[in-house]
Design a protein around this motif. Structure first.
Motif, PDB file in Angstrom:
ATOM      1  N   ARG A   1       0.828  -1.215   0.000  1.00  0.00           N
ATOM      2  CA  ARG A   1       0.000   0.000   0.000  1.00  0.00           C
ATOM      3  C   ARG A   1       0.863   1.268   0.000  1.00  0.00           C
ATOM      4  O   ARG A   1       0.517   2.260  -0.641  1.00  0.00           O
ATOM      5  CB  ARG A   1      -0.944  -0.012   1.206  1.00  0.00           C
ATOM      6  CG  ARG A   1      -2.119  -0.958   1.036  1.00  0.00           C
ATOM      7  CD  ARG A   1      -3.104  -0.869   2.196  1.00  0.00           C
ATOM      8  NE  ARG A   1      -3.676   0.474   2.362  1.00  0.00           N
ATOM      9  CZ  ARG A   1      -4.608   0.991   1.563  1.00  0.00           C
ATOM     10  NH1 ARG A   1      -5.049   0.289   0.557  1.00  0.00           N
ATOM     11  NH2 ARG A   1      -5.075   2.203   1.773  1.00  0.00           N
TER      12      ARG A   1
ATOM     13  N   ILE B   1       2.080   1.720  -3.540  1.00  0.00           N
ATOM     14  CA  ILE B   1       0.992   2.195  -4.396  1.00  0.00           C
ATOM     15  C   ILE B   1       0.674   3.654  -4.093  1.00  0.00           C
ATOM     16  O   ILE B   1       0.432   4.451  -4.992  1.00  0.00           O
ATOM     17  CB  ILE B   1      -0.253   1.307  -4.219  1.00  0.00           C
ATOM     18  CG1 ILE B   1       0.011  -0.084  -4.827  1.00  0.00           C
ATOM     19  CG2 ILE B   1      -1.483   1.948  -4.854  1.00  0.00           C
ATOM     20  CD1 ILE B   1      -1.121  -1.060  -4.650  1.00  0.00           C
ATOM     21  N   ALA B   2       0.707   4.011  -2.799  1.00  0.00           N
ATOM     22  CA  ALA B   2       0.437   5.401  -2.421  1.00  0.00           C
ATOM     23  C   ALA B   2       1.448   6.341  -3.065  1.00  0.00           C
ATOM     24  O   ALA B   2       1.082   7.408  -3.575  1.00  0.00           O
ATOM     25  CB  ALA B   2       0.465   5.537  -0.901  1.00  0.00           C
TER      26      ALA B   2
ATOM     27  N   THR C   1       0.705   6.584  -6.723  1.00  0.00           N
ATOM     28  CA  THR C   1      -0.526   7.349  -6.936  1.00  0.00           C
ATOM     29  C   THR C   1      -0.229   8.841  -6.853  1.00  0.00           C
ATOM     30  O   THR C   1      -0.696   9.638  -7.665  1.00  0.00           O
ATOM     31  CB  THR C   1      -1.586   6.970  -5.880  1.00  0.00           C
ATOM     32  OG1 THR C   1      -1.831   5.560  -5.965  1.00  0.00           O
ATOM     33  CG2 THR C   1      -2.885   7.710  -6.115  1.00  0.00           C
ATOM     34  N   LYS C   2       0.604   9.205  -5.866  1.00  0.00           N
ATOM     35  CA  LYS C   2       0.987  10.607  -5.697  1.00  0.00           C
ATOM     36  C   LYS C   2       1.741  11.108  -6.933  1.00  0.00           C
ATOM     37  O   LYS C   2       1.614  12.252  -7.331  1.00  0.00           O
ATOM     38  CB  LYS C   2       1.866  10.726  -4.452  1.00  0.00           C
ATOM     39  CG  LYS C   2       1.841  12.089  -3.800  1.00  0.00           C
ATOM     40  CD  LYS C   2       2.595  12.043  -2.490  1.00  0.00           C
ATOM     41  CE  LYS C   2       2.817  13.441  -1.931  1.00  0.00           C
ATOM     42  NZ  LYS C   2       3.701  13.418  -0.758  1.00  0.00           N
TER      43      LYS C   2
ATOM     44  N   GLY D   1       1.226  10.046  -9.885  1.00  0.00           N
ATOM     45  CA  GLY D   1       0.348  10.040 -11.050  1.00  0.00           C
ATOM     46  C   GLY D   1       0.533   8.828 -11.937  1.00  0.00           C
ATOM     47  O   GLY D   1       0.009   8.782 -13.053  1.00  0.00           O
TER      48      GLY D   1
ATOM     49  N   LEU E   1      -0.173   5.573 -10.922  1.00  0.00           N
ATOM     50  CA  LEU E   1      -1.300   4.670 -10.672  1.00  0.00           C
ATOM     51  C   LEU E   1      -2.513   5.473 -10.191  1.00  0.00           C
ATOM     52  O   LEU E   1      -2.391   6.624  -9.777  1.00  0.00           O
ATOM     53  CB  LEU E   1      -0.927   3.623  -9.615  1.00  0.00           C
ATOM     54  CG  LEU E   1       0.166   2.623  -9.966  1.00  0.00           C
ATOM     55  CD1 LEU E   1       0.422   1.683  -8.804  1.00  0.00           C
ATOM     56  CD2 LEU E   1      -0.201   1.841 -11.214  1.00  0.00           C
ATOM     57  N   ARG E   2      -3.661   4.818 -10.234  1.00  0.00           N
ATOM     58  CA  ARG E   2      -4.902   5.434  -9.766  1.00  0.00           C
ATOM     59  C   ARG E   2      -5.713   4.346  -9.075  1.00  0.00           C
ATOM     60  O   ARG E   2      -6.025   3.312  -9.668  1.00  0.00           O
ATOM     61  CB  ARG E   2      -5.649   6.001 -10.973  1.00  0.00           C
ATOM     62  CG  ARG E   2      -7.080   6.421 -10.769  1.00  0.00           C
ATOM     63  CD  ARG E   2      -7.656   7.020 -12.071  1.00  0.00           C
ATOM     64  NE  ARG E   2      -7.243   6.270 -13.260  1.00  0.00           N
ATOM     65  CZ  ARG E   2      -7.872   5.188 -13.723  1.00  0.00           C
ATOM     66  NH1 ARG E   2      -8.934   4.740 -13.106  1.00  0.00           N
ATOM     67  NH2 ARG E   2      -7.436   4.569 -14.796  1.00  0.00           N
ATOM     68  N   ALA E   3      -6.012   4.525  -7.774  1.00  0.00           N
ATOM     69  CA  ALA E   3      -6.706   3.492  -7.001  1.00  0.00           C
ATOM     70  C   ALA E   3      -8.174   3.856  -6.840  1.00  0.00           C
ATOM     71  O   ALA E   3      -8.506   5.011  -6.567  1.00  0.00           O
ATOM     72  CB  ALA E   3      -6.055   3.333  -5.631  1.00  0.00           C
ATOM     73  N   GLU E   4      -9.038   2.867  -6.988  1.00  0.00           N
ATOM     74  CA  GLU E   4     -10.473   3.080  -6.791  1.00  0.00           C
ATOM     75  C   GLU E   4     -11.006   2.039  -5.817  1.00  0.00           C
ATOM     76  O   GLU E   4     -10.850   0.833  -6.050  1.00  0.00           O
ATOM     77  CB  GLU E   4     -11.227   2.995  -8.125  1.00  0.00           C
ATOM     78  CG  GLU E   4     -10.934   4.167  -9.053  1.00  0.00           C
ATOM     79  CD  GLU E   4     -11.682   4.042 -10.377  1.00  0.00           C
ATOM     80  OE1 GLU E   4     -12.801   3.508 -10.382  1.00  0.00           O
ATOM     81  OE2 GLU E   4     -11.112   4.455 -11.396  1.00  0.00           O
TER      82      GLU E   4
ATOM     83  N   THR F   1      -6.809  -1.077  -8.593  1.00  0.00           N
ATOM     84  CA  THR F   1      -5.821  -0.038  -8.873  1.00  0.00           C
ATOM     85  C   THR F   1      -5.440  -0.134 -10.343  1.00  0.00           C
ATOM     86  O   THR F   1      -5.212  -1.228 -10.858  1.00  0.00           O
ATOM     87  CB  THR F   1      -4.586  -0.236  -7.980  1.00  0.00           C
ATOM     88  OG1 THR F   1      -5.020  -0.313  -6.621  1.00  0.00           O
ATOM     89  CG2 THR F   1      -3.612   0.905  -8.126  1.00  0.00           C
TER      90      THR F   1
ATOM     91  N   ALA G   1      -2.235   4.556 -14.703  1.00  0.00           N
ATOM     92  CA  ALA G   1      -2.686   5.841 -15.212  1.00  0.00           C
ATOM     93  C   ALA G   1      -1.782   6.351 -16.315  1.00  0.00           C
ATOM     94  O   ALA G   1      -2.228   6.977 -17.259  1.00  0.00           O
ATOM     95  CB  ALA G   1      -2.750   6.864 -14.082  1.00  0.00           C
TER      96      ALA G   1
END
Lengths: 248, 248
Positions: free
Chosen positions: A56, A59-60, A63-64, A66, A68-71, A76, A79
């Motif tokens: 996690r 992934i975080a 994501t920050k 840009g 990956l994008r988690a929903e 996940t 992106a």
DNA sequence: TAACATTTGTCCGTATGTATA
DNA sequence: GTATACATACGGACAAATGTT
């Protein structure tokens, strides 16, 4: 091909960062297309032999960035997309090279100064006396930052380069205004290193990211050096190509 | 030029490792010559704005790597030296390129296999059917590991490449035995990424290290592809050059 | 609608590593 | 070397969102 989900512990590099770097690398190497769903956290956790929380964290971070994008409840997703290719040849023009790959490129002047040349700069520009103009620039493709550069010019040769670059956003165009209608790439030296604080800021990278450093000399049609520049490319967004054609 | 003793905290990369990476980078960039004495720990501590213990961790890591050498009562000295330059042109031969910079180069066969080509490999080699031979190799300069590579060849064209490479330690020499007297570099794509577990092992790097990845196609004198290879160079020990002459 | 499996998000506590003073 | 604060990594439990049966 070449993929090992191996993590080195007690190395000074956090496990979550090693995993994040590996996933980012796989994505930018094209192993996972844009929009594809990533394996669920528990599966990644077993694959990397770490706790789910560690996955996690990775992934975080991505994501920050840009990447990956988690929903929640869905998964996940990737992106980001493919790398751009910067082809180096005798005629190397920033915007021309990328024009077939992106809609729009832009160059922004970050700063400039008139300075005494270092031995390295003087030698590259073939100067024995006089001052040089230094400009720091940043370049975007479709509004994504992809490189930042520092260029030096003989102040006697192109005294208005700062104003001309600011107005046009292009070295080629600025050279034209100074009467240099054409120029060629004489040499390029390519290295790679960790992004420094400046790179992180300008290219919107996260610590530990890699930049490709290209140090180049451009000469006019008489073979006299007109520009000495070092460009930092985000290694995740760009690769360098040499030779007649792509093989991929 | 561009040197910021800036440390990013909470980045997943320990401060001692960031400092170690920076010092290693400075050394291989030639900013500190081989044999030079390092500044004392307290001075480094103030320069990087960290505690002395943190500097000690960085120095310990570099000593373990062989970049620095600590001597009882005298101080810490730079053990390693300058980067090598790998010049890419039409005629690109591993040992020839480095022959002016080191005393001796060596190539070692790590492994090999006969396999079905992936789409990427088949396309690069211009093959429509048949098997490919893959060889994994490692290269040293003066007994320091500097690169490792994976190469693919058309099995029908060079059926004995494995034996020939093992015997000669050189693709050029192995090609000669197969009747390919000369070949040219058609294209090269250069990228950079974090070293994976294999790189760490073969190149004796530490986690977080950077490798330059060069993907190349070599063609015979008729322009037919004979080799497709990806080479991983240690970014701390090597840089890539393109163009007629070095500018430095 | 309801029940269920799947997947991400959040909370607890604990042990170790990292960095400072 | 000692003490303190925070980051990292682990283990477990449960909540929230989604999609399917």
């Amino acid at each position: 091909m070449r993929s090992s989900h191996l993590i080195t512990r007690n190395s000074g590099v956090a496990v979550w960062r090693q995993i994040a770097d590996q996933i980012r690398g796989d994505i930018s190497a094209g192993k996972m297309a844009s929009g594809v769903r990533m394996p669920p956290e528990v599966e990644l956790a077993t694959r990397f032999s770490v706790n789910r929380h560690t996955i996690r964290s990775a992934i975080a971070a991505l994501t920050k960035e840009g990447v990956l994008r988690a929903e929640q409840g869905r998964g996940t997703f990737v992106a980001n997309a493919k790398k751009l290719t910067y082809r180096i040849g005798e005629r190397t023009r920033f915007s021309e090279i990328l024009s077939t790959q992106v809609r729009e490129t832009k160059g922004v002047l970050l700063g400039s100064s008139l300075e005494e040349p270092t031995a390295e700069v003087a030698s590259a520009l073939g100067m024995h006396s006089g001052m040089v103009i230094r400009i720091d620039t940043m370049h975007t493709a479709d509004n994504n930052p992809i490189s930042c550069a520092t260029s030096w010019f003989d102040a006697a040769r192109v005294p208005n380069i700062i104003e001309d670059y600011r107005a046009t956003g292009s070295v080629t165009a600025a050279f034209k205004r100074a009467g240099i209608d054409d120029y060629l790439r004489q040499s390029t030296i390519i290295g790679a290193r960790h992004a420094d604080a400046e790179d992180l800021r300008h290219l919107k990278l996260s610590p530990g990211a890699i930049v490709i450093v290209a140090t180049a000399v451009n000469v006019d049609m008489d073979g006299r050096p007109v520009e000495y520049a070092t460009t930092h490319f985000s290694a995740d967004r760009m690769e360098i190509a040499i030779g007649r054609q792509s093989s991929l």
